[in-house]
Design a protein around this motif. Structure first.
Motif, PDB file in Angstrom:
ATOM      1  N   ALA A  18      66.390  40.989  37.920  1.00 59.81           N
ATOM      2  CA  ALA A  18      65.564  42.130  38.317  1.00 59.81           C
ATOM      3  C   ALA A  18      66.184  43.417  37.793  1.00 59.81           C
ATOM      4  O   ALA A  18      67.325  43.740  38.140  1.00 59.81           O
ATOM      5  N   PRO A  19      65.460  44.189  36.975  1.00 58.90           N
ATOM      6  CA  PRO A  19      66.046  45.427  36.443  1.00 58.90           C
ATOM      7  C   PRO A  19      66.294  46.485  37.508  1.00 58.90           C
ATOM      8  O   PRO A  19      67.239  47.259  37.410  1.00 58.90           O
ATOM      9  N   VAL A  20      65.429  46.520  38.529  1.00 55.49           N
ATOM     10  CA  VAL A  20      65.578  47.485  39.618  1.00 55.49           C
ATOM     11  C   VAL A  20      65.246  46.796  40.931  1.00 55.49           C
ATOM     12  O   VAL A  20      64.465  45.837  40.968  1.00 55.49           O
ATOM     13  N   VAL A  21      65.842  47.280  42.015  1.00 50.60           N
ATOM     14  CA  VAL A  21      65.519  46.793  43.354  1.00 50.60           C
ATOM     15  C   VAL A  21      65.378  48.011  44.261  1.00 50.60           C
ATOM     16  O   VAL A  21      65.836  49.107  43.929  1.00 50.60           O
ATOM     17  N   ASP A  22      64.762  47.807  45.412  1.00 45.29           N
ATOM     18  CA  ASP A  22      64.561  48.942  46.321  1.00 45.29           C
ATOM     19  C   ASP A  22      65.599  48.998  47.432  1.00 45.29           C
ATOM     20  O   ASP A  22      65.496  49.802  48.361  1.00 45.29           O
ATOM     21  N   GLY A  23      66.623  48.153  47.337  1.00 49.28           N
ATOM     22  CA  GLY A  23      67.711  48.190  48.310  1.00 49.28           C
ATOM     23  C   GLY A  23      67.528  47.298  49.510  1.00 49.28           C
ATOM     24  O   GLY A  23      68.468  47.104  50.286  1.00 49.28           O
ATOM     25  N   LYS A  24      66.328  46.748  49.696  1.00 54.73           N
ATOM     26  CA  LYS A  24      66.081  45.873  50.837  1.00 54.73           C
ATOM     27  C   LYS A  24      66.093  44.422  50.366  1.00 54.73           C
ATOM     28  O   LYS A  24      65.499  44.105  49.326  1.00 54.73           O
ATOM     29  N   PRO A  25      66.740  43.512  51.115  1.00 51.35           N
ATOM     30  CA  PRO A  25      66.735  42.104  50.709  1.00 51.35           C
ATOM     31  C   PRO A  25      65.316  41.552  50.650  1.00 51.35           C
ATOM     32  O   PRO A  25      64.475  41.850  51.504  1.00 51.35           O
ATOM     33  N   VAL A  61      72.878  34.721  48.462  1.00 50.16           N
ATOM     34  CA  VAL A  61      71.475  34.319  48.349  1.00 50.16           C
ATOM     35  C   VAL A  61      70.589  35.549  48.181  1.00 50.16           C
ATOM     36  O   VAL A  61      69.656  35.549  47.375  1.00 50.16           O
ATOM     37  N   ASP A  62      70.877  36.621  48.926  1.00 50.79           N
ATOM     38  CA  ASP A  62      70.074  37.839  48.809  1.00 50.79           C
ATOM     39  C   ASP A  62      70.071  38.383  47.381  1.00 50.79           C
ATOM     40  O   ASP A  62      69.111  39.052  46.975  1.00 50.79           O
ATOM     41  N   GLU A  63      71.141  38.138  46.647  1.00 50.81           N
ATOM     42  CA  GLU A  63      71.290  38.708  45.309  1.00 50.81           C
ATOM     43  C   GLU A  63      70.840  37.763  44.199  1.00 50.81           C
ATOM     44  O   GLU A  63      71.092  38.035  43.028  1.00 50.81           O
ATOM     45  N   GLN A  64      70.130  36.700  44.561  1.00 52.27           N
ATOM     46  CA  GLN A  64      69.701  35.720  43.558  1.00 52.27           C
ATOM     47  C   GLN A  64      68.345  36.080  42.934  1.00 52.27           C
ATOM     48  O   GLN A  64      67.502  35.200  42.705  1.00 52.27           O
ATOM     49  N   LEU A  65      68.151  37.354  42.650  1.00 47.41           N
ATOM     50  CA  LEU A  65      66.930  37.770  41.947  1.00 47.41           C
ATOM     51  C   LEU A  65      67.131  37.549  40.448  1.00 47.41           C
ATOM     52  O   LEU A  65      67.077  38.471  39.630  1.00 47.41           O
ATOM     53  N   ILE A  66      67.379  36.307  40.114  1.00 48.78           N
ATOM     54  CA  ILE A  66      67.647  35.907  38.736  1.00 48.78           C
ATOM     55  C   ILE A  66      66.775  34.704  38.403  1.00 48.78           C
ATOM     56  O   ILE A  66      66.438  33.904  39.285  1.00 48.78           O
ATOM     57  N   ASN A  67      66.421  34.596  37.142  1.00 47.35           N
ATOM     58  CA  ASN A  67      65.464  33.567  36.724  1.00 47.35           C
ATOM     59  C   ASN A  67      65.946  32.843  35.473  1.00 47.35           C
ATOM     60  O   ASN A  67      66.340  33.482  34.499  1.00 47.35           O
ATOM     61  N   GLY A  68      65.877  31.535  35.526  1.00 40.67           N
ATOM     62  CA  GLY A  68      66.317  30.724  34.408  1.00 40.67           C
ATOM     63  C   GLY A  68      65.190  29.948  33.775  1.00 40.67           C
ATOM     64  O   GLY A  68      64.049  29.938  34.247  1.00 40.67           O
TER      65      GLY A  68
END
Length: 364
Positions: free
Chosen positions: A92-99, A119-126
């Motif tokens: 994710a290029p940007v986030v709004d600070g909320k999980p 887990v909260d920081e797993q905004l990643i895609n493979g």
């Protein structure tokens, strides 16, 4: 002919801010109303701002590309109806600070309990490529032979340079985020299937993974399908680049099977050097040096030449040589998704990045 298929993970984003939007269940339901997709093809992911697609089993690059185009169109159209956009971007290029809320499935909730903020920081895609193998013993032999090429594939796939609105300094930030799980990165060398299964079970028993699905090696045997699963790749902005990488992975597996039958010596690369090669590939993508399979630091051009020479006979036998060659030259000419995101950031800031990842992800 070796069969193969691809899984792609996407991000759902706000079309203006680019912030992740937790509407995966709505998007999946909307996509399921389309005759062009099934529940098996459009699946949930860990966080509710993510959605995954899985192609059917394919025989040709053309067939695979057709399914990826179809699925991206179906999910992209469903996302638009839900007020968000599909982005085939690996972080994710940007986030709004909320999980982002977790998809409320028992396995995902257990992961949240076990790993907390990770887990909260797993905004990643493979992007995961499955290639059929005759049996699991052959599959382990394949893993032992392809592991030295995984950093090269990672460098070619890099598509996650940004996080929190800034350049991370890594072409594949996803690789760094994912590497924080206890079982991740290049697979070790195994002494056959029994060794693979014993060591895998020991990791689960020790609590390093909740189950075998959490053995996040960059290549592994699938527990669901009779396949080798290559998992080191960032999801691709464009379908053509996904097709290229899938074609290379299938040719790698075909080459490894032939080498095993011919009793050729296993490639030798110490685990610590392979780990370092992975880190360098994640940092530099195709804009730096790569560690060649024999262990020497070489230019990207030299390592890619070695790869094409290594795979040439298999690509010819599969009928993929011409298309893979053309797509590879296009990648080298136009750059990876990481390079294109950085160019957009320099030209127009985050709004230009959001425009890029929500338009190029959907084929014309």
């Amino acid at each position: 002919m070796l069969t193969f298929g691809v899984e792609e993970e996407y991000l759902l984003v706000d079309p203006v801010t680019g912030h992740p939007v937790p509407r995966s269940e709505d998007v999946r339901e909307a996509a399921g109303l389309e005759l062009a997709a099934t529940d098996r093809e459009v699946q949930p992911e860990l966080l509710m701002a993510q959605v995954e697609v899985a192609t059917p089993v394919c025989l040709t690059l053309e067939e695979l590309g057709g399914h990826l185009v179809r699925l991206r169109h179906v999910v992209g159209a469903a996302a638009q109806r839900m007020g968000c956009r599909l982005a085939a971007v690996a972080a994710a290029p940007v986030v709004d600070g909320k999980p982002v809320p977790i998809t409320p499935y028992p396995r995902y909730l257990a992961m949240r309990t076990a790993a907390g903020r990770l887990v909260d920081e797993q905004l990643i895609n493979g992007m995961h490529v499955h290639v059929g193998v005759p049996d699991r013993e052959v599959g382990v032999a394949v893993l032992n032979r392809i592991r030295v090429w995984l950093p090269t594939l990672l460098a070619m796939s890099a598509n996650s340079p940004l996080a929190n609105g800034h350049d991370t300094g890594f072409a594949s930030w996803r690789t760094l985020v994912f590497g924080r799980w206890p079982v991740s990165g290049p697979p070790p060398r195994f002494d056959g299937l029994r060794d693979y299964e014993t060591r895998s079970e020991a990791l689960v028993t020790a609590g390093a993974a909740l189950d075998h699905g959490q053995l996040y090696w960059h290549a592994r045997l699938s527990d669901r399908y009779p396949t080798v699963e290559v998992r080191c790749l960032d999801v691709q902005l464009r379908v053509d680049d996904a097709v290229l990488l899938a074609g290379l992975v299938r040719a790698l597996v075909a080459t490894a099977i032939r080498e095993q039958k011919d009793a050729e010596p296993l490639p030798s690369c110490p685990g610590e050097l392979l780990q370092a090669a992975t880190w360098l590939a994640a940092r530099d993508g195709l804009n730096g040096m790569l560690v060649a399979p024999a262990g020497q630091l070489s230019s990207c051009g030299d390592v890619l030449y070695l790869l094409t020479q290594h795979l040439g006979p298999a690509l010819d036998a599969l009928g993929d040589a011409r298309e893979v060659d053309a797509l590879l030259h296009r990648l080298l000419r136009q750059g990876t998704g990481a390079g294109r995101q950085r160019e957009a950031l320099a030209a127009g800031g985050i709004p230009a990045v959001i425009d890029l990842i929500t338009t190029q992800s959907l084929p014309n």
